[in-house]
Design a protein around this motif. Structure first.
Motif, PDB file in Angstrom:
ATOM      1  N   VAL A   1      24.518  43.929  45.374  1.00  0.00           N
ATOM      2  CA  VAL A   1      24.943  43.972  43.972  1.00  0.00           C
ATOM      3  C   VAL A   1      25.400  45.383  43.614  1.00  0.00           C
ATOM      4  N   PHE A   2      24.590  46.361  43.985  1.00  0.00           N
ATOM      5  CA  PHE A   2      24.945  47.739  43.652  1.00  0.00           C
ATOM      6  C   PHE A   2      26.166  48.208  44.457  1.00  0.00           C
ATOM      7  N   GLY A   3      26.195  47.844  45.738  1.00  0.00           N
ATOM      8  CA  GLY A   3      27.323  48.261  46.574  1.00  0.00           C
ATOM      9  C   GLY A   3      28.632  47.645  46.096  1.00  0.00           C
ATOM     10  N   LEU A   4      28.673  46.318  45.988  1.00  0.00           N
ATOM     11  CA  LEU A   4      29.909  45.648  45.561  1.00  0.00           C
ATOM     12  C   LEU A   4      30.286  46.057  44.144  1.00  0.00           C
ATOM     13  N   GLY A   5      29.291  46.214  43.284  1.00  0.00           N
ATOM     14  CA  GLY A   5      29.581  46.653  41.923  1.00  0.00           C
ATOM     15  C   GLY A   5      30.290  47.996  41.896  1.00  0.00           C
ATOM     16  N   SER A   6      29.858  48.913  42.761  1.00  0.00           N
ATOM     17  CA  SER A   6      30.504  50.230  42.779  1.00  0.00           C
ATOM     18  C   SER A   6      31.941  50.118  43.265  1.00  0.00           C
ATOM     19  N   VAL A   7      32.199  49.233  44.232  1.00  0.00           N
ATOM     20  CA  VAL A   7      33.590  49.048  44.676  1.00  0.00           C
ATOM     21  C   VAL A   7      34.415  48.462  43.540  1.00  0.00           C
ATOM     22  N   ALA A   8      33.843  47.473  42.840  1.00  0.00           N
ATOM     23  CA  ALA A   8      34.579  46.836  41.742  1.00  0.00           C
ATOM     24  C   ALA A   8      35.012  47.863  40.706  1.00  0.00           C
ATOM     25  N   GLN A   9      34.096  48.758  40.333  1.00  0.00           N
ATOM     26  CA  GLN A   9      34.429  49.747  39.318  1.00  0.00           C
ATOM     27  C   GLN A   9      35.542  50.685  39.774  1.00  0.00           C
ATOM     28  N   VAL A  10      35.465  51.089  41.051  1.00  0.00           N
ATOM     29  CA  VAL A  10      36.458  52.046  41.543  1.00  0.00           C
ATOM     30  C   VAL A  10      37.819  51.367  41.694  1.00  0.00           C
ATOM     31  N   VAL A  11      37.828  50.145  42.262  1.00  0.00           N
ATOM     32  CA  VAL A  11      39.093  49.440  42.485  1.00  0.00           C
ATOM     33  C   VAL A  11      39.785  49.157  41.151  1.00  0.00           C
TER      34      VAL A  11
ATOM     35  N   GLU B   1      35.646  38.665  33.880  1.00  0.00           N
ATOM     36  CA  GLU B   1      36.685  39.000  32.903  1.00  0.00           C
ATOM     37  C   GLU B   1      37.469  40.240  33.326  1.00  0.00           C
ATOM     38  N   ALA B   2      36.779  41.184  33.946  1.00  0.00           N
ATOM     39  CA  ALA B   2      37.463  42.391  34.412  1.00  0.00           C
ATOM     40  C   ALA B   2      38.467  42.050  35.513  1.00  0.00           C
ATOM     41  N   ILE B   3      38.056  41.188  36.446  1.00  0.00           N
ATOM     42  CA  ILE B   3      38.938  40.816  37.549  1.00  0.00           C
ATOM     43  C   ILE B   3      40.168  40.080  37.027  1.00  0.00           C
TER      44      ILE B   3
ATOM     45  N   LEU C   1      44.371  36.215  42.247  1.00  0.00           N
ATOM     46  CA  LEU C   1      43.403  36.753  43.203  1.00  0.00           C
ATOM     47  C   LEU C   1      44.042  36.905  44.578  1.00  0.00           C
ATOM     48  N   THR C   2      44.334  38.162  44.952  1.00  0.00           N
ATOM     49  CA  THR C   2      45.045  38.397  46.209  1.00  0.00           C
ATOM     50  C   THR C   2      44.263  39.330  47.130  1.00  0.00           C
ATOM     51  N   VAL C   3      44.600  39.220  48.418  1.00  0.00           N
ATOM     52  CA  VAL C   3      43.951  40.043  49.443  1.00  0.00           C
ATOM     53  C   VAL C   3      44.724  41.331  49.670  1.00  0.00           C
ATOM     54  N   THR C   4      46.042  41.278  49.501  1.00  0.00           N
ATOM     55  CA  THR C   4      46.870  42.474  49.674  1.00  0.00           C
ATOM     56  C   THR C   4      47.720  42.687  48.426  1.00  0.00           C
ATOM     57  N   GLY C   5      48.350  43.832  48.351  1.00  0.00           N
ATOM     58  CA  GLY C   5      49.186  44.152  47.201  1.00  0.00           C
ATOM     59  C   GLY C   5      48.504  45.165  46.293  1.00  0.00           C
ATOM     60  N   VAL C   6      49.238  45.691  45.300  1.00  0.00           N
ATOM     61  CA  VAL C   6      48.698  46.773  44.461  1.00  0.00           C
ATOM     62  C   VAL C   6      47.521  46.310  43.606  1.00  0.00           C
ATOM     63  N   LYS C   7      47.477  45.043  43.245  1.00  0.00           N
ATOM     64  CA  LYS C   7      46.383  44.556  42.413  1.00  0.00           C
ATOM     65  C   LYS C   7      45.421  43.683  43.228  1.00  0.00           C
TER      66      LYS C   7
ATOM     67  N   THR D   1      42.192  42.386  44.999  1.00  0.00           N
ATOM     68  CA  THR D   1      40.786  42.498  44.601  1.00  0.00           C
ATOM     69  C   THR D   1      39.815  41.968  45.670  1.00  0.00           C
ATOM     70  N   ALA D   2      40.356  41.423  46.770  1.00  0.00           N
ATOM     71  CA  ALA D   2      39.466  40.923  47.806  1.00  0.00           C
ATOM     72  C   ALA D   2      38.612  42.042  48.407  1.00  0.00           C
ATOM     73  N   GLY D   3      39.172  43.262  48.410  1.00  0.00           N
ATOM     74  CA  GLY D   3      38.463  44.405  48.965  1.00  0.00           C
ATOM     75  C   GLY D   3      37.205  44.782  48.208  1.00  0.00           C
ATOM     76  N   ILE D   4      37.041  44.212  47.015  1.00  0.00           N
ATOM     77  CA  ILE D   4      35.774  44.431  46.296  1.00  0.00           C
ATOM     78  C   ILE D   4      34.612  43.810  47.060  1.00  0.00           C
ATOM     79  N   PHE D   5      34.892  42.715  47.774  1.00  0.00           N
ATOM     80  CA  PHE D   5      33.802  41.921  48.337  1.00  0.00           C
ATOM     81  C   PHE D   5      33.607  42.121  49.842  1.00  0.00           C
ATOM     82  N   ALA D   6      34.702  42.053  50.623  1.00  0.00           N
ATOM     83  CA  ALA D   6      34.577  42.228  52.072  1.00  0.00           C
ATOM     84  C   ALA D   6      35.443  43.402  52.509  1.00  0.00           C
ATOM     85  N   THR D   7      35.297  43.820  53.774  1.00  0.00           N
ATOM     86  CA  THR D   7      36.067  44.970  54.253  1.00  0.00           C
ATOM     87  C   THR D   7      37.377  44.507  54.884  1.00  0.00           C
ATOM     88  N   TYR D   8      38.404  45.340  54.762  1.00  0.00           N
ATOM     89  CA  TYR D   8      39.701  45.087  55.378  1.00  0.00           C
ATOM     90  C   TYR D   8      40.177  46.374  56.029  1.00  0.00           C
TER      91      TYR D   8
END
Lengths: 306, 306, 306, 306
Positions: free
Chosen positions: D47-57, D135-137, D145-151, D153-160
């Protein structure tokens, strides 16, 4: 405290004087011993602190940002506490020494030793940073050592207020910043409350300084320390920045001298009134009234750490 | 120290040699044991340190900034201290080993073992980071491995001076940075003052390295360590960056080799003269004169942590 | 616990009341003692927290970034824990106090004392930061104190939701953030698991607050604390920002009041169900069934730290 | 260890099984007890790890930078270690569990329990962060909801992986990153060397994860953990990102599954060969040959911390 019998007080301990004959040679030696340690720890703190400002000012983003300065002074203070340690107590700040004297934790006759040692260490640190970054300063400023302007470098050494700040506002800023410093230092050393764990005092004090920089630094650079500010200011006046270091900011220079001791006593007193005065006696001492035993515990370090 | 009777000295302890017959097999084994640990901890520190530089240089802001490098080396050093630990003392720095020998805390005959182990660990770490970031480096630089220019990558591995820095200025920079390192290391291990708390030595040393990076790093990248700098430099010379790694910065390469040992001895000596020499004898040892007992205490770690 | 016999519970301990006659004077004194400490520690946390927001908002990058705010509240909480310490337990958050009451770690009759003390400390801190940054706020905003817009300054004092956030989404955000806070606080104080080391509780709680800010702060500014949010909001309504502080964000103001206590109880309960309920009895207590002994251990601090 | 007689081993301890009759009910309860704790601590970390990625992304600089993600996972791991603590040992990583089994510190029959618990905690954390930032996403991505491109968001959850990285290069990256993790974890728990101080293990492990993110994260996002990566990836496949989460990066998804267990065993073995194998027997145990006693000490925590 009881099983030891010899609390190592910060500065000169009365207990020791009873044991060791109080002739002048010994006292002078004690002055020298404490003074040397206080000088060295202030030097260490200031070298790291001023160095971090130098990198940020001249690096223009490539070598750290404002947070680096906060960390530089914070960890610098922590290392200073390790260096001065149990010998001098590592005040590194005349406002701290003055407050300790006011509350009976340091003998008043030691105050001049502390202040002189801090001034010496701070002045030498300014000189060292000037030497180490001499080529950087000349490259950055084009050899034009100024107090104001886009390539101003005086701010590496002493503090200057923000353009919007009045002397009155800056005075409040410095009183309050130093009050928060001493209030928290009192808590960190209050053995009847939740003090910094034995051995972690340097880190705890460093975090406190980090915090003040992060939250109370933008008005005037959080000097909160007379000896930290005046010695490098005098150095820059001599080294080429001239009398502007005293004229700048509407004659700002005296504010970090006068306000911090007032704030320090105020903040430490606040902690005493709100918390320390109300401590109940320890259970094993019987159920007497709550009394202020605070001045028996030395500031910033435990007594049994040797 | 007394109830234990067997202080575990950094490197080879004289006490052990008395107990264990000093035949050559044992000594060779001891060399191997200490050397392997020193290699591995240097490797760990360097992998993390160089990796953090690689990310910042090639990430261009997306994977950390200058502070990340400071943290990479700082926490890398802390992990190295955990890895080398009580086996080798985790110097990871020939200037530290040299200073320890100078002040009698490490046998001179161990110095070559330490230096060789550090060079080996540092060289292998450079090779590892090159392998792990091989595709990144070729993508970033277009396959053009250069020491200078906007896409220069040699700075990932060894240190290079800022354009404004003269060799003399850089020499002072490296002497002073290493002096501050050893001065504070002496304080962190001084059991008669305010040392790093038992078990927190790795963190304390890491914070010290963070501090030097934050405040004394912008002139020339704070090598303050001969073995950290030369081994990756040789690696880059071989791996494709060529002889420029030695020519660049007016022949900078020898400065991080020569200056740090001088600075280390100077800084440690400074601490001894200002603080350690003036320590009073412990109360239970009677009221004798203050004597320098510093070389009885092993550097960086407590004696009773097993 | 056994050899001591007198666990120092947070707030008023039942054990003490047995020993000290429970006359009204004593109880009123206890209320005052706890209330003063809780006020002061909340004041300390809020001054540092709000101060860090002020610097970031008005510094526009020159005096720290979002991470500085995370650090400001984190280390501010740590200092608050040192200040309130063993006297009040330093909740500094009505959701924490409410959860402690729910799980029997604080007497319900103490709740009003805690809430009032927290509101007082929080309100005074808002006033202090307004005073210290008075000139900065007027310089930055041109004297136009607004809740929204590019030069909005109300966000220095209270939290406001992101434009995309619905009240329902914000409610979930605040419930969940506070749940994570209390879940981890339960773990940090669970003496049968891996609690924060004795003496390091302030730092551990600070790191937890840092973490919540880093990972759960962007939706609505991680109030996770009714008393932290409402008191500065009322202050700003009075001080010149007007009724907009209550209207803004679709009437956001009540969410940080209502959601955190719910989240706190939920999170603490989660820890109890997943971990604490399943603790096996200590070996020396015989091989009985696993029972929930959690409410015997006081939250946030060890019992034997005096 | 001797005076206690009942070492609390991570996972199921053999010693306990001797004392408590090993009927199936007890064993099943033990599975549940350990599994619940391991689930909860993995949930907390994620929760803390993914949350921090979400905020930064999604914050695009306003709510932290890459360093915030490093801190989010680092302190998240530290809190997870507090939560899982002595109950499950808080592996939160199948590569850690696998390595512990390989070196005899965890019974193989416990491995499925750990892996399942970690997958469950990780999956639920992904769902929670999706809900909290729903709501933020949708605001950030416009509902796309895309894996690549400028917006993306898949990188919030898993690594690429980075665009330049080959599968082979990424495999090396993941093997090496996990090797460094386990190498240092072995050092942090080696009671014959310089382990993390009792009670500071959570912080030490957190610093290690910070370090790996700072120095070995830019190639592919430092999963170094199969269960951390696959569960959120499956979640995103279901929640709307579709099969691209498996196709992206040349079919990257299997690399963080396969490489980390290999790297973990390699790294832990490296520490054993370079350091642990050469430990001398403790002085009080007589002068025998150096033997590997490592598998007697439980990983990551001390035995006498209750």
């Amino acid at each position: 405290m009881k099983d030891n019998g010899q609390p190592v007080e910060v500065g000169v301990s009365q207990q020791k004087e009873v044991k060791v004959p109080k002739h002048k040679v010994w006292l002078r030696n004690e002055f020298v011993r404490v003074g040397l340690a206080e000088s060295l720890c202030t030097y260490v703190m200031m070298v790291f602190g001023l160095g971090s400002v130098a990198q940020v000012v001249m690096g223009e983003g490539a070598f750290g940002q404002y947070l680096s300065i906060n960390l530089g002074f914070a960890v610098g203070v922590a290392m200073g506490v390790h260096v001065g340690g149990t010998v001098s107590g590592a005040h590194m700040n005349a406002a701290v020494s003055f407050t300790m004297c006011t509350f009976g934790r340091l003998a008043w006759r030691m105050l001049p030793v502390y202040v002189f040692a801090q001034l010496l260490g701070s002045f030498l640190a300014a000189g060292t940073i000037f030497a180490v970054y001499y080529e950087a300063i000349y490259d950055y400023s084009g050899g034009n050592l100024t107090v104001t302007g886009v390539k101003a470098t005086a701010g590496i050494f002493a503090t200057y207020p923000a353009p919007y700040l009045s002397l009155f506002g800056g005075f409040i800023d410095q009183v309050f910043g130093t009050a928060m410093l001493l209030l928290c230092l009192m808590a960190l050393s209050d053995q009847k409350n939740k003090p910094a764990a034995a051995g972690s005092e340097p880190l705890a004090v460093g975090l406190l300084v980090l915090l003040i920089g992060i939250s109370l630094g933008s008005n005037s650079g959080y000097a909160i320390n007379p000896t930290r500010d005046i010695a490098p200011r005098v150095f820059t006046a001599i080294a080429g920045w001239g009398a502007d270091v005293f004229r700048s900011g509407n004659g700002w220079w005296w504010v970090p001298l006068v306000a911090p001791p007032i704030g320090g006593v105020f903040g430490a007193g606040l902690y005493k009134v709100f918390v320390e005065m109300h401590h109940q006696p320890l259970p094993e001492q019987g159920g007497g009234l709550a009394v202020d035993l605070g001045d028996e515990s030395p500031p910033l370090e435990k007594q049994n750490n040797t």
